[in-house]
Design a protein around this motif. Structure first.
Motif, PDB file in Angstrom:
ATOM      1  N   ASN A 181       0.830  -1.200   0.000  1.00 42.22           N
ATOM      2  CA  ASN A 181       0.000   0.000   0.000  1.00 42.22           C
ATOM      3  C   ASN A 181       0.867   1.254   0.000  1.00 42.22           C
ATOM      4  OD1 ASN A 181      -2.477  -1.532   0.229  1.00 42.22           O
ATOM      5  ND2 ASN A 181      -1.889  -1.923   2.359  1.00 42.22           N
ATOM      6  N   LEU A 182       0.288   2.369  -0.388  1.00 38.95           N
ATOM      7  CA  LEU A 182       1.056   3.610  -0.485  1.00 38.95           C
ATOM      8  C   LEU A 182       1.508   4.124   0.869  1.00 38.95           C
ATOM      9  CD1 LEU A 182      -0.852   5.540  -3.311  1.00 38.95           C
ATOM     10  CD2 LEU A 182       1.034   3.912  -3.492  1.00 38.95           C
ATOM     11  N   ASP A 183       0.872   3.667   1.972  1.00 40.31           N
ATOM     12  CA  ASP A 183       1.316   4.072   3.311  1.00 40.31           C
ATOM     13  C   ASP A 183       2.399   3.140   3.855  1.00 40.31           C
ATOM     14  OD1 ASP A 183      -0.060   1.762   3.890  1.00 40.31           O
ATOM     15  OD2 ASP A 183      -1.492   2.693   5.268  1.00 40.31           O
ATOM     16  N   ARG A 184       2.910   2.252   2.998  1.00 40.04           N
ATOM     17  CA  ARG A 184       4.000   1.315   3.279  1.00 40.04           C
ATOM     18  C   ARG A 184       3.562   0.093   4.096  1.00 40.04           C
ATOM     19  NH1 ARG A 184       9.929   3.519   4.230  1.00 40.04           N
ATOM     20  NH2 ARG A 184      10.293   1.482   3.261  1.00 40.04           N
ATOM     21  N   THR A 185       2.283  -0.036   4.420  1.00 42.76           N
ATOM     22  CA  THR A 185       1.826  -1.312   4.972  1.00 42.76           C
ATOM     23  C   THR A 185       1.753  -2.310   3.825  1.00 42.76           C
ATOM     24  OG1 THR A 185      -0.498  -0.695   4.674  1.00 42.76           O
ATOM     25  CG2 THR A 185       0.501  -0.243   6.839  1.00 42.76           C
ATOM     26  N   VAL A 186       1.818  -3.588   4.180  1.00 39.65           N
ATOM     27  CA  VAL A 186       1.779  -4.645   3.172  1.00 39.65           C
ATOM     28  C   VAL A 186       0.681  -5.629   3.550  1.00 39.65           C
ATOM     29  CG1 VAL A 186       3.060  -6.459   1.990  1.00 39.65           C
ATOM     30  CG2 VAL A 186       4.263  -4.408   2.778  1.00 39.65           C
ATOM     31  N   GLU A 187      -0.308  -5.739   2.695  1.00 39.21           N
ATOM     32  CA  GLU A 187      -1.361  -6.720   2.957  1.00 39.21           C
ATOM     33  C   GLU A 187      -0.791  -8.126   2.824  1.00 39.21           C
ATOM     34  OE1 GLU A 187      -5.521  -8.223   0.941  1.00 39.21           O
ATOM     35  OE2 GLU A 187      -5.005  -6.117   0.776  1.00 39.21           O
ATOM     36  N   ARG A 188      -1.020  -8.916   3.859  1.00 39.49           N
ATOM     37  CA  ARG A 188      -0.475 -10.281   3.914  1.00 39.49           C
ATOM     38  C   ARG A 188       1.048 -10.262   3.798  1.00 39.49           C
ATOM     39  NH1 ARG A 188      -4.902 -11.532   6.412  1.00 39.49           N
ATOM     40  NH2 ARG A 188      -6.737 -11.707   5.098  1.00 39.49           N
ATOM     41  N   GLY A 189       1.655  -9.239   4.389  1.00 40.97           N
ATOM     42  CA  GLY A 189       3.111  -9.139   4.395  1.00 40.97           C
ATOM     43  C   GLY A 189       3.654  -9.465   5.773  1.00 40.97           C
ATOM     44  N   TYR A 190       4.694 -10.284   5.825  1.00 40.60           N
ATOM     45  CA  TYR A 190       5.215 -10.780   7.103  1.00 40.60           C
ATOM     46  C   TYR A 190       6.710 -10.503   7.240  1.00 40.60           C
ATOM     47  CZ  TYR A 190       0.761 -12.988   6.356  1.00 40.60           C
ATOM     48  OH  TYR A 190      -0.577 -13.188   6.072  1.00 40.60           O
ATOM     49  N   ALA A 191       7.183  -9.477   6.514  1.00 38.94           N
ATOM     50  CA  ALA A 191       8.612  -9.153   6.555  1.00 38.94           C
ATOM     51  C   ALA A 191       8.806  -7.654   6.720  1.00 38.94           C
ATOM     52  CB  ALA A 191       9.299  -9.651   5.284  1.00 38.94           C
ATOM     53  N   GLY A 192       7.974  -7.050   7.553  1.00 36.96           N
ATOM     54  CA  GLY A 192       8.095  -5.622   7.787  1.00 36.96           C
ATOM     55  C   GLY A 192       7.224  -4.806   6.847  1.00 36.96           C
ATOM     56  N   PHE A 193       7.627  -3.547   6.651  1.00 37.15           N
ATOM     57  CA  PHE A 193       6.866  -2.645   5.799  1.00 37.15           C
ATOM     58  C   PHE A 193       7.350  -2.746   4.347  1.00 37.15           C
ATOM     59  CE2 PHE A 193       6.138  -0.883   9.992  1.00 37.15           C
ATOM     60  CZ  PHE A 193       4.785  -0.582   9.941  1.00 37.15           C
ATOM     61  N   SER A 194       6.660  -2.033   3.476  1.00 39.61           N
ATOM     62  CA  SER A 194       7.003  -2.032   2.055  1.00 39.61           C
ATOM     63  C   SER A 194       8.406  -1.479   1.836  1.00 39.61           C
ATOM     64  CB  SER A 194       5.998  -1.180   1.287  1.00 39.61           C
ATOM     65  OG  SER A 194       6.417  -0.989  -0.059  1.00 39.61           O
ATOM     66  N   ILE A 195       9.097  -2.021   0.853  1.00 44.87           N
ATOM     67  CA  ILE A 195      10.419  -1.481   0.515  1.00 44.87           C
ATOM     68  C   ILE A 195      10.299  -0.195  -0.300  1.00 44.87           C
ATOM     69  CG2 ILE A 195      11.517  -3.743   0.599  1.00 44.87           C
ATOM     70  CD1 ILE A 195      11.663  -3.732  -2.438  1.00 44.87           C
ATOM     71  N   TRP A 196       9.105   0.107  -0.814  1.00 45.67           N
ATOM     72  CA  TRP A 196       8.943   1.339  -1.599  1.00 45.67           C
ATOM     73  C   TRP A 196       8.722   2.518  -0.654  1.00 45.67           C
ATOM     74  CZ3 TRP A 196      10.701  -1.372  -5.107  1.00 45.67           C
ATOM     75  CH2 TRP A 196      10.110  -2.532  -5.605  1.00 45.67           C
ATOM     76  N   ASP A 197       9.694   3.380  -0.569  1.00 44.33           N
ATOM     77  CA  ASP A 197       9.603   4.571   0.283  1.00 44.33           C
ATOM     78  C   ASP A 197       9.109   5.731  -0.586  1.00 44.33           C
ATOM     79  OD1 ASP A 197       9.862   6.636   2.054  1.00 44.33           O
ATOM     80  OD2 ASP A 197      11.880   6.092   2.728  1.00 44.33           O
ATOM     81  N   TRP A 198       7.791   5.776  -0.767  1.00 42.34           N
ATOM     82  CA  TRP A 198       7.201   6.744  -1.691  1.00 42.34           C
ATOM     83  C   TRP A 198       7.514   8.190  -1.291  1.00 42.34           C
ATOM     84  CZ3 TRP A 198       5.800   4.714  -6.061  1.00 42.34           C
ATOM     85  CH2 TRP A 198       5.342   3.395  -6.108  1.00 42.34           C
TER      86      TRP A 198
END
Length: 724
Positions: A181-198
């Motif tokens: 997601n654009l707020d760096r949360t990851v749906e069904r993600g289990y390795a921290g936040f998104s690597i994309w730092d928008w």
């Protein structure tokens, strides 16, 4: 002040002992570690081959090949290779495309290279001035990149190149789907936040983006969908297009295209229109204009992935239009630029009084032949939702006039998430190798998606990524193996799970025979262990509500198709979902041969038994045991298997660096506890219906069922939004 001699000796001994300790690693380097070569013969072999390296290409991709060779040889040999550009004086490795005079002047080589696809490569030998040179050859620079990574994998694994070898990908578009997601949360993600730092894009290109592209290129992945299928229209606004462009520019030398998810209601949300009806000219024009804007910024933009009319997402059915109407509107917008549209078949509704397993077929099969040529219907491996085990999706083989893409899940939403070691190549292979019997008796799911079944030259496979900003990328170290396995199978689905496990182990840990044998054994046992302690004998969808973490066979209330009781149908008479003609008749959606195989109890594989049949607790399995006893023993076997995995891993303590060894050991201990939790919860729950004792040969479940039911996990990672 001068140190006394005994103290000097003491500190020298400490330094000496430390020098023998395996260097700690945090997992960031993945399978691209390039560790020093300790085998003297192999080191001499590498040095003899690579006296000099000639890279006869000036592309941006050639530059990253040089950088990768520098990194690899500095790590393996302690020095960088000498890169030369003189075609007449080379003495070592040659890297060249078919445009090179080296290839053009050799008709045999040129013929071999011309047989490759644009991404394929050839490893061969070139004779010049009485010397034999190893060469990496390809039509295009990206093929040179893939060939160089192949060569480096072989050298890291301790292999020598003795024969010519050529390879082209079996599937054209090999994509990761990020549910970021654009707020760096990851749906069904289990390795921290998104690597994309928008927030920092486009001005700051994190080194992690480059290493992400390197890792994908090293296993042949050539596309990435940056955003969640539960899409946010903001990513299509000018400020975000500029950010996406920055990523695309960074990825391009690595052959990695970017794609985006398209929110169907974007014309309303960011375009100011009053409708998103795909048949309205103003809506079609809006999408065409937006797509042109994207391609102006990113000329090699790959296209769109769409989730529509599923789990609360808007779509064409909001306007009484079909999936084909919606997909074709977007396809017409991207087709002038060479783009594709991947339209997900994961659609179902609790308002439809039909077995959820049938609903995708019911919606899409009647639309066969109505989709534009650049549309792919993206189908999950099974008809429910990435369960620990599912039979292959019946849509494969039922849409001969439509291109189908396979969607696999690398992130382990239903397979222990971030705490369980579950190697997924056997799951991927189970689907890929399944016989569809359509269009031919010998046809498999792999034949459908790679285009060979219908003689098509375009194809797609997608994996829902397990990558986050955890230092080791995937949270669980062995999650890296699933990323690796997806890439390797996307390139060549004929590889075996064992081959891939062995290769990954050598690159990730060691070439030591004991390490390779034990880690491969552990990996190959892990998926079946997970199925046994979670959902044996064809059980499915019995996890906790919403977070999907841990068992919840008691889940009821609300939407029936989001409960567990909807699927296992346990009662005093037995357990299982009848999908034969006497039940939902979902089996009629398969080819007659498959329907017959699964309908007849004597031929239905027991691993799918309760998926297709509701059976008595006293039903006799092939082992002679009752269904109740067999179910209990499967759960018990799963728990014991995790204990054996832990023991195997602990036996390697002296051969694995501390940091990675201790992380995996700790997680295996957690997995063992969770396996017991699954076993106890499920069997205590199902015993209410069977009213039978547990087999004497097993470790009987303990604990209080009501306490298990009351467990809550409000902070479980990766929970998706709750749709109204």
């Amino acid at each position: 002040m001068k140190m006394k001699k005994p103290l000097r000796v003491f500190f020298l001994l400490i330094i000496l002992l430390c020098s023998f300790k395996i260097q700690a690693e945090d997992g960031y380097e993945l399978w691209l570690r390039y560790q020093p070569v300790t085998n003297s013969q192999h080191k001499e072999y590498i040095q003899s081959l690579f006296t000099e390296v000639l890279i006869d290409d000036n592309s941006a991709t050639a530059k990253v090949i040089k950088e990768e060779l520098d990194r690899a040889f500095l790590g393996m040999l302690g020095n960088k290779p000498t890169i030369i550009q003189n075609l007449t004086t080379y003495t070592g490795l040659i890297i060249a495309t078919s445009e090179s005079q080296i290839v053009k002047s050799n008709s045999t080589l040129l013929e071999k290279v011309n047989e490759l696809s644009n991404e394929g490569f050839l490893i061969d030998f070139v004779n010049s001035q009485g010397q034999k040179h190893l060469a990496v050859l390809a039509k295009k620079p990206v093929g040179l990149l893939y060939g160089s990574f192949y060569l480096l994998r072989q050298l890291q694994a301790g292999n020598q190149i003795e024969h010519a070898y050529s390879s082209s990908p079996k599937i054209k578009n090999r994509l990761l789907n990020h549910w970021d997601n654009l707020d760096r949360t990851v749906e069904r993600g289990y390795a921290g936040f998104s690597i994309w730092d928008w927030h920092k894009l486009p001005g700051y290109i994190d080194q992690r983006y480059i290493d992400y592209a390197r890792a994908n290129a090293s296993i042949g992945i050539n596309g990435t969908v940056l955003t969640n299928v539960n899409a946010n229209a903001l990513v299509l606004t000018p400020i975000y297009i500029e950010k996406v462009k920055a990523l695309a520019d960074a990825f391009r030398p690595y052959g990695l295209k970017v794609y985006l998810t398209a929110r169907f209601s974007a014309p309303i949300e960011i375009g100011g229109l009053e409708t998103a009806d795909p048949l309205e000219p103003e809506v079609r024009n809006w999408w065409k204009s937006k797509t042109d804007e994207l391609y102006e910024a990113i000329p090699d933009f790959g296209g769109f992935l769409v989730k529509a009319n599923s789990e609360g997402q808007p779509g064409p059915q909001n306007y009484n239009r079909t999936h084909a109407d919606g997909a074709n509107m977007l396809a017409e917008a991207v087709v002038p630029h060479g783009g594709i549209v991947m339209w997900r078949a994961f659609v179902y509704s609790h308002e439809v009084p039909e077995d959820r397993a049938k609903q995708a077929n019911n919606e899409f099969e009647p639309l066969d032949g109505k989709f534009n040529k650049n549309v792919f219907i993206q189908v999950k491996n099974g008809a429910i939702d990435f369960q620990p085990r599912e039979p292959f999706h019946p849509l494969f083989g039922k849409m001969p006039k439509t291109d189908l893409a396979l969607e696999l899940q690398i992130t382990q939403e239903y397979l222990g998430q971030g705490t369980n070691l579950v190697y997924l190549a056997p799951l991927f292979k189970e689907c890929l190798d399944s016989r569809t019997y359509l269009p031919k008796n010998e046809s498999t799911v792999a034949d459908i998606i790679d285009g060979t079944a219908y003689n098509r030259n375009n194809s797609v496979i997608a994996g829902v990524a397990n990558i986050g900003n955890d230092r080791n990328w995937t949270g669980h170290l062995f999650g890296q193996a699933n990323w690796f396995a997806f890439g390797r199978l996307a390139w060549d689905h004929t590889l075996s799970s064992g081959e891939i496990a062995k290769e990954w182990t050598k690159l990730t840990f060691s070439n030591d025979d004991d390490v390779v044998q034990k880690v491969e054994e552990l990996m190959l046992a892990s998926r079946e262990a997970c199925v046994n302690y979670m959902t044996p004998l064809g059980l499915h969808h019995i996890m906790g509500r919403n977070h999907h973490y841990g068992p919840g066979p008691w889940v009821t209330g609300g939407r029936p198709d989001w409960t567990s009781v909807y699927y296992h149908k346990a009662d005093s008479a037995g357990i299982g979902f009848d999908r034969t003609k006497t039940g939902s008749n979902a089996l009629s959606q398969y080819a007659p041969q498959v329907e017959k195989l699964f309908t007849i109890l004597d031929t239905c594989p027991e691993k799918y038994l309760l998926w297709f049949h509701h059976l008595s607790w006293d039903y006799k399995l092939k082992s002679g045991k009752t269904l109740w006893d067999g179910l209990c023993l499967k759960y018990d076997e799963g728990v014991k298997s995790v204990g054996e995995m832990l023991t195997t891993w602990q036996s390697l303590e002296s051969k694995i660096d501390n940091e990675r060894f201790e992380q995996v050991e700790a997680l295996l201990n957690i997995q063992k506890e969770e396996a017991v939790w699954w076993k106890n919860s499920c069997l205590l729950y199902f015993q209410q219906f069977s009213q039978k004792d547990f087999p004497a040969s097993m470790n009987a479940p303990t604990g209080d069922l009501e306490e298990y039911k009351e467990m809550r996990f409000p902070y479980a990672p990766g929970i998706r939004p709750t749709w109204k």
